[in-house]
Design a protein around this motif. Structure first.
Motif, PDB file in Angstrom:
ATOM      1  N   GLY A   1       0.827  -1.211   0.000  1.00  0.00           N
ATOM      2  CA  GLY A   1       0.000   0.000   0.000  1.00  0.00           C
ATOM      3  C   GLY A   1       0.860   1.260   0.000  1.00  0.00           C
ATOM      4  O   GLY A   1       2.040   1.239   0.348  1.00  0.00           O
ATOM      5  N   CYS A   2       0.232   2.390  -0.380  1.00  0.00           N
ATOM      6  CA  CYS A   2       0.960   3.669  -0.402  1.00  0.00           C
ATOM      7  C   CYS A   2       1.271   4.110   1.029  1.00  0.00           C
ATOM      8  O   CYS A   2       0.579   3.711   1.971  1.00  0.00           O
ATOM      9  CB  CYS A   2       0.097   4.762  -1.021  1.00  0.00           C
ATOM     10  SG  CYS A   2      -0.690   4.324  -2.561  1.00  0.00           S
TER      11      CYS A   2
ATOM     12  N   CYS B   1      -1.588   4.892   3.923  1.00  0.00           N
ATOM     13  CA  CYS B   1      -2.841   4.263   3.476  1.00  0.00           C
ATOM     14  C   CYS B   1      -3.752   3.909   4.661  1.00  0.00           C
ATOM     15  O   CYS B   1      -3.371   3.120   5.534  1.00  0.00           O
ATOM     16  CB  CYS B   1      -2.513   2.990   2.694  1.00  0.00           C
ATOM     17  SG  CYS B   1      -3.984   2.067   2.219  1.00  0.00           S
TER      18      CYS B   1
ATOM     19  N   CYS C   1      -7.653  -2.326  -3.920  1.00  0.00           N
ATOM     20  CA  CYS C   1      -6.266  -2.118  -3.492  1.00  0.00           C
ATOM     21  C   CYS C   1      -5.777  -3.259  -2.613  1.00  0.00           C
ATOM     22  O   CYS C   1      -4.638  -3.711  -2.740  1.00  0.00           O
ATOM     23  CB  CYS C   1      -6.122  -0.790  -2.750  1.00  0.00           C
ATOM     24  SG  CYS C   1      -5.992   0.622  -3.861  1.00  0.00           S
TER      25      CYS C   1
ATOM     26  N   MET D   1      -2.275  -5.440  -1.974  1.00  0.00           N
ATOM     27  CA  MET D   1      -1.471  -5.043  -0.822  1.00  0.00           C
ATOM     28  C   MET D   1      -0.822  -6.184  -0.038  1.00  0.00           C
ATOM     29  O   MET D   1       0.226  -5.962   0.589  1.00  0.00           O
ATOM     30  CB  MET D   1      -2.300  -4.147   0.106  1.00  0.00           C
ATOM     31  CG  MET D   1      -2.460  -2.747  -0.465  1.00  0.00           C
ATOM     32  SD  MET D   1      -3.784  -1.809   0.301  1.00  0.00           S
ATOM     33  CE  MET D   1      -3.182  -1.624   1.971  1.00  0.00           C
TER      34      MET D   1
ATOM     35  N   ASN E   1     -12.637   4.245   0.718  1.00  0.00           N
ATOM     36  CA  ASN E   1     -11.756   5.349   0.332  1.00  0.00           C
ATOM     37  C   ASN E   1     -12.442   6.246  -0.697  1.00  0.00           C
ATOM     38  O   ASN E   1     -11.832   7.100  -1.313  1.00  0.00           O
ATOM     39  CB  ASN E   1     -10.400   4.845  -0.167  1.00  0.00           C
ATOM     40  CG  ASN E   1     -10.562   3.787  -1.247  1.00  0.00           C
ATOM     41  OD1 ASN E   1     -11.575   3.763  -1.936  1.00  0.00           O
ATOM     42  ND2 ASN E   1      -9.570   2.926  -1.396  1.00  0.00           N
TER      43      ASN E   1
ATOM     44  N   MET F   1      -9.935   3.325  -6.334  1.00  0.00           N
ATOM     45  CA  MET F   1      -8.564   3.828  -6.240  1.00  0.00           C
ATOM     46  C   MET F   1      -7.572   2.957  -6.995  1.00  0.00           C
ATOM     47  O   MET F   1      -6.662   3.464  -7.656  1.00  0.00           O
ATOM     48  CB  MET F   1      -8.147   3.941  -4.775  1.00  0.00           C
ATOM     49  CG  MET F   1      -8.936   4.977  -3.997  1.00  0.00           C
ATOM     50  SD  MET F   1      -8.875   6.598  -4.787  1.00  0.00           S
ATOM     51  CE  MET F   1      -9.855   7.586  -3.656  1.00  0.00           C
TER      52      MET F   1
ATOM     53  N   CYS G   1      -7.171   8.021   1.845  1.00  0.00           N
ATOM     54  CA  CYS G   1      -6.323   7.564   0.734  1.00  0.00           C
ATOM     55  C   CYS G   1      -5.532   8.766   0.231  1.00  0.00           C
ATOM     56  O   CYS G   1      -6.060   9.575  -0.537  1.00  0.00           O
ATOM     57  CB  CYS G   1      -7.242   7.001  -0.351  1.00  0.00           C
ATOM     58  SG  CYS G   1      -6.396   6.654  -1.901  1.00  0.00           S
ATOM     59  N   PRO G   2      -4.277   8.931   0.667  1.00  0.00           N
ATOM     60  CA  PRO G   2      -3.526  10.141   0.308  1.00  0.00           C
ATOM     61  C   PRO G   2      -3.497  10.459  -1.192  1.00  0.00           C
ATOM     62  O   PRO G   2      -3.822  11.587  -1.574  1.00  0.00           O
ATOM     63  CB  PRO G   2      -2.135   9.889   0.894  1.00  0.00           C
ATOM     64  CG  PRO G   2      -2.403   8.994   2.068  1.00  0.00           C
ATOM     65  CD  PRO G   2      -3.533   8.093   1.633  1.00  0.00           C
ATOM     66  N   PRO G   3      -3.169   9.495  -2.099  1.00  0.00           N
ATOM     67  CA  PRO G   3      -3.145   9.909  -3.513  1.00  0.00           C
ATOM     68  C   PRO G   3      -4.532  10.248  -4.053  1.00  0.00           C
ATOM     69  O   PRO G   3      -4.687  11.189  -4.824  1.00  0.00           O
ATOM     70  CB  PRO G   3      -2.541   8.699  -4.239  1.00  0.00           C
ATOM     71  CG  PRO G   3      -2.550   7.573  -3.281  1.00  0.00           C
ATOM     72  CD  PRO G   3      -2.669   8.126  -1.894  1.00  0.00           C
TER      73      PRO G   3
HETATM   74  S1  SF4 Z   1      -4.402   4.114  -3.598  1.00  0.00           S
HETATM   75 FE1  SF4 Z   1      -5.233   4.683  -1.590  1.00  0.00          FE
HETATM   76  S2  SF4 Z   1      -6.314   2.862  -0.784  1.00  0.00           S
HETATM   77 FE2  SF4 Z   1      -4.959   2.214  -2.483  1.00  0.00          FE
HETATM   78  S3  SF4 Z   1      -3.050   1.573  -1.467  1.00  0.00           S
HETATM   79 FE3  SF4 Z   1      -2.800   3.736  -2.055  1.00  0.00          FE
HETATM   80  S4  SF4 Z   1      -3.471   4.895  -0.218  1.00  0.00           S
HETATM   81 FE4  SF4 Z   1      -4.214   2.798   0.013  1.00  0.00          FE
END
Ligand code: SF4
Ligand SMILES: Cc1ncc(C[n+]2csc(CCOP(=O)(O)OP(=O)(O)O)c2C)c(N)n1
Ligand SMILES: [Mg+2]
Length: 297
Positions: free
Chosen positions: A19-20, A23, A48, A52, A128, A132, A212-214
């Motif tokens: 994950g980012c 997340c 996601c 992950m 989210n 995503m 979800c940051p991005p």
């Molecule tokens: S896009 Fe959003 S929900 Fe998906 S892994 Fe990245 S931060 Fe998490």
């Protein structure tokens, strides 16, 4: 004085998730499994969290996992439960763990069927508020006013102009024994509700807001803070519905919605009038929730 935490120290999500940074969905899984323990089987559809856990042979989860098609989580958990029952295994909790797109949109019919059949399982929706994994497309759970790649700002239509589906009301209409909202900013409340759900038989539903940051166009360091502000602004109230009765578990301060939106680029295009209309709809939803609590429904 701070009270001692009741959250188990044991981890069921190990480092190595793909994950980012920041997340929220990672924390949702972490607190969920702390509440349930390792006698748990997960079923996860395309989302996601399908990616992950990591690349084979690596895996950051300590529990077994059955991947399924995007629309099929409700059917998969029904099958898992039936197979365990045939084997006489009753101490394993079956969990469907899906995103908002996989729940309120494409997975809705399978989940509705499982709820109607009273499948003995917990369904967790990590929300989210968009698709995503495939590049931030709008879902039925994206809130009014948000930018996504399929509701771009600047063309004639602009940001999303439809309201978020009320999945908790949809689940309440299925007359399931337990439904609850949870926040990664309130882990004690989160784990307490998961433990409660674990001890109830039948179809249980957990709705977790999942920063979800991005996708929300914000810094990873604001993830938990934004989750906290979602509760304090009444954007995402914390409550339970137990045998049809609504109980608000945290009143929140009722802060202005700008406290929540100011960290997130997905709302940065909105005019003050548009923000005001979001505020009005949040205030109305909050009054309706308190009225439901007061009337016992
Ligand atoms: S896009 Fe959003 S929900 Fe998906 S892994 Fe990245 S931060 Fe998490
Ligand atoms: C039938 C089908 N349609 C489309 C896809 C492509 N797809 C994979 S994941 C995904 C988005 C999932 O969104 P959500 O359920 O909200 O989970 P998130 O990615 O946000 O974690 C899509 C559209 C697919 N796998 N199967
Ligand atoms: Mg999503």
């Amino acid at each position: 004085m701070m009270g001692k935490t009741t959250i188990p120290e044991e981890e069921f999500v190990f480092p190595g998730s793909t994950g980012c940074p920041g997340c929220g969905a990672n924390l949702v899984m972490r607190y969920l499994l702390k509440g349930l323990g390792d006698r748990t089987i997960l079923s996860i559809p395309a989302c996601c969290w399908a990616v992950m856990p990591g690349y084979w042979p690596s895996n950051c989860l300590k529990v077994p996992l059955l991947y399924t098609a995007f629309e099929a989580t409700g059917a998969a958990i029904s099958g898992l439960r039936a197979a365990l029952d045939i084997k006489g295994i009753q101490d394993v909790t079956v969990v469907g763990f899906a995103g908002d797109g996989g729940t309120v949109d494409i997975g809705l019919q399978a989940m509705s069927g499982a709820a109607e059949r009273r499948t003995d399982a917990i369904y967790v929706m990590y929300d989210n508020e968009a698709y995503m994994n495939t590049g931030i497309q709008r879902s039925g759970s994206t809130p009014w006013g948000a930018w996504t790649t399929t509701t771009p700002v600047g063309n004639s239509h602009g940001f999303k102009h439809e309201s978020k589906k009320d999945i908790m009301a949809i689940m309440q209409a299925h007359r399931i024994p337990y439904a609850a909202t949870v926040s990664v900013a309130h882990p004690e409340d989160f784990v307490k509700k998961v433990r409660k759900a674990k001890d109830i038989k039948g179809f249980r539903f957990i709705h977790a807001l999942s920063p979800c940051p991005p996708g929300w166009r914000m810094s990873p360091m604001h993830g938990v803070e934004v989750a906290r502000l979602a509760v304090e602004t009444h954007m995402f109230p914390l409550y339970e519905i137990e045998d049809g009765r609504v109980v608000v578990t945290r009143k929140g301060k009722g802060l202005p919605i700008t406290e929540y939106t100011k960290f997130q680029g997905r709302f940065s295009h909105l005019t003050s009038q548009e923000i005001e209309s979001i505020q009005e709809s949040i205030d109305e939803n909050w009054r309706n929730l308190l009225a439901k609590e007061a009337s016992g429904t």
